[in-house]
Design a protein around this motif. Sequence first.
Motif, mmCIF file in Angstrom:
data_model
loop_
_atom_site.group_PDB
_atom_site.id
_atom_site.type_symbol
_atom_site.label_atom_id
_atom_site.label_comp_id
_atom_site.label_asym_id
_atom_site.label_seq_id
_atom_site.Cartn_x
_atom_site.Cartn_y
_atom_site.Cartn_z
ATOM 1 N N SER A 99 -18.133 -1.867 29.885
ATOM 2 C CA SER A 99 -17.444 -1.571 28.629
ATOM 3 C C SER A 99 -17.844 -2.607 27.592
ATOM 4 O O SER A 99 -18.481 -3.609 27.903
ATOM 5 N N ARG A 100 -17.419 -2.378 26.346
ATOM 6 C CA ARG A 100 -17.710 -3.364 25.303
ATOM 7 C C ARG A 100 -17.098 -4.720 25.664
ATOM 8 O O ARG A 100 -17.720 -5.770 25.470
ATOM 9 N N GLN A 101 -15.887 -4.703 26.222
ATOM 10 C CA GLN A 101 -15.233 -5.960 26.588
ATOM 11 C C GLN A 101 -16.069 -6.731 27.614
ATOM 12 O O GLN A 101 -16.150 -7.950 27.557
ATOM 13 N N ILE A 102 -16.656 -5.991 28.564
ATOM 14 C CA ILE A 102 -17.498 -6.637 29.578
ATOM 15 C C ILE A 102 -18.796 -7.139 28.939
ATOM 16 O O ILE A 102 -19.212 -8.274 29.149
ATOM 17 N N ALA B 57 -13.795 -8.214 21.304
ATOM 18 C CA ALA B 57 -12.845 -7.724 22.301
ATOM 19 C C ALA B 57 -13.249 -8.251 23.676
ATOM 20 O O ALA B 57 -14.416 -8.151 24.062
ATOM 21 N N VAL B 58 -12.297 -8.829 24.389
ATOM 22 C CA VAL B 58 -12.559 -9.289 25.761
ATOM 23 C C VAL B 58 -11.378 -8.910 26.646
ATOM 24 O O VAL B 58 -10.265 -8.709 26.164
ATOM 25 N N ASN B 59 -11.632 -8.838 27.953
ATOM 26 C CA ASN B 59 -10.554 -8.639 28.923
ATOM 27 C C ASN B 59 -9.942 -10.004 29.212
ATOM 28 O O ASN B 59 -10.581 -10.847 29.844
ATOM 29 N N GLU B 129 -17.106 5.410 22.249
ATOM 30 C CA GLU B 129 -17.926 4.366 22.870
ATOM 31 C C GLU B 129 -17.175 3.026 22.874
ATOM 32 O O GLU B 129 -17.103 2.330 23.895
ATOM 33 N N ALA B 130 -16.582 2.690 21.737
ATOM 34 C CA ALA B 130 -15.889 1.390 21.614
ATOM 35 C C ALA B 130 -14.652 1.327 22.507
ATOM 36 O O ALA B 130 -14.234 0.246 22.910
ATOM 37 N N GLY B 132 -14.422 2.809 25.457
ATOM 38 C CA GLY B 132 -14.815 3.140 26.827
ATOM 39 C C GLY B 132 -14.127 2.272 27.875
ATOM 40 O O GLY B 132 -13.934 2.691 29.008
ATOM 41 N N GLY B 133 -13.772 1.063 27.492
ATOM 42 C CA GLY B 133 -13.142 0.148 28.437
ATOM 43 C C GLY B 133 -11.629 0.097 28.330
ATOM 44 O O GLY B 133 -11.009 -0.857 28.798
#
Lengths: 283, 159
Positions: A99-102, B57-59, B129-130, B132-133
């Motif tokens: 994903s974008r975050q990854i 953006a991050v997890n 797409e943005a 997706g996570g």
Amino acid sequence: MTHYDYHRPETVEEVLGLKRVLPAATFIAGGTDLMVRIKNRVLNPPALISLRAVTELGGIEDGEHTRIGALTTIDELCRHPLIAERYPLLAQAARRLGSRQIRNVATLGGNLCNCSPCADTATPLLVYDAQVQLQGPDGSRQVTLAEFFVGPGQTCSSPEEILSQIILPPPPADARTLFMKKGRVKMDLAIASTSVVLVLDGELCQEARLAVGSVAPVALRLPLAESVLAGQKLSSELSAEVARVATTEIAPIGDIRASADYRRQIIEVYLRRSIDQLAGIVQ
Amino acid sequence: MKIDLSFTLNGSPINTSVAVDRRLVDLLRDELDLTGTKIGCEEGECGACTVLVDGQAVNSCLFPAPEVDGKHVITIEGLGESDNRLSELQQAFVDQGGIQCGFCSPGMILSARALLNENPNPSQDEIREALGGNLCRCTGYVQIVDSIQTAAARENSDD
């Protein structure tokens, strides 16, 4: 909850020094795989040595060879104009990773050091004949990516070494390239993936480079299939034959994501389709 | 083992001390009481813990807390207006039905914020797409995509 110490050195020298004092410590870059393994107690490191503050491990250098710092994030690869222009397969594969975050956090070095057969950046780098630079207490050495990948999760680097750079020779002139990845949904790890580079002279295939992922213990080139293709006149019969030969060079396993047979079939279809598409053969 | 951290949180400088084996999401929720950031899968799949670090953006479940030193962090608590009104992006989620149970919303909205900051006029494909996570188990994604398109239109008409 696992407990660990955390160190943030700022130079490679400090990194190697810390590792000497803390041999059981684990290196962490983006951490997008490592943090999951720690949470799931697959790994239980007493200490983490973070590479993220080591600025000398970042950056993309132009030159006769392109040198990509191991700490370069996947998102940087997606956006860098030099990568898009010279190594389009790498940019395409990077865009399909997670994903974008990854992608914002995961690094190219980390993707390679995990040495997963499904690492998205592996097949493009294999067809571009990438080398990796390893730095350890006794200095640095350069090995080919094919030598670096030893088995699932296992690289040829010693525990004291870090991967510092990925080195790419100039790509073949006028190459046509295609990356394909099979996943159930977009974020998935690859069920199978292919990178194809063809250099054509009219209907003749001058040079062929084929690499596949997720269908053997490591991502790999297919020398036999390449030799069937190189120097020959392109046709749909030839692409089918190359794809068939390719399936004899792989050793897929069945797991939670796909069966071995399905993986073999995907590789055959993707390679045939890639070659046909790049050669302009209408099926 | 503890570490002293100095970083910017939702626009304000902050100095704190945290155990080195905490993740950013633990720091935010347990130490700083900012529980708008949610914990879902803890494996980087669901995106409920998404925050912005230096605009990206991050997890936060995969982000070691020590790495936040010197960075700018934005959480869902930092998006509203100063007079306690919702931001335009948040309001658009309310207006378009992009929120149902609300658990995924902070992460969705921060992924959307990162997208709109780099692309003020995204297509539907670019939005998908943005995001997706980020997983949502209630509304489906149509209303969420609508919410972001509405927010983009409103933000662009303000300029």
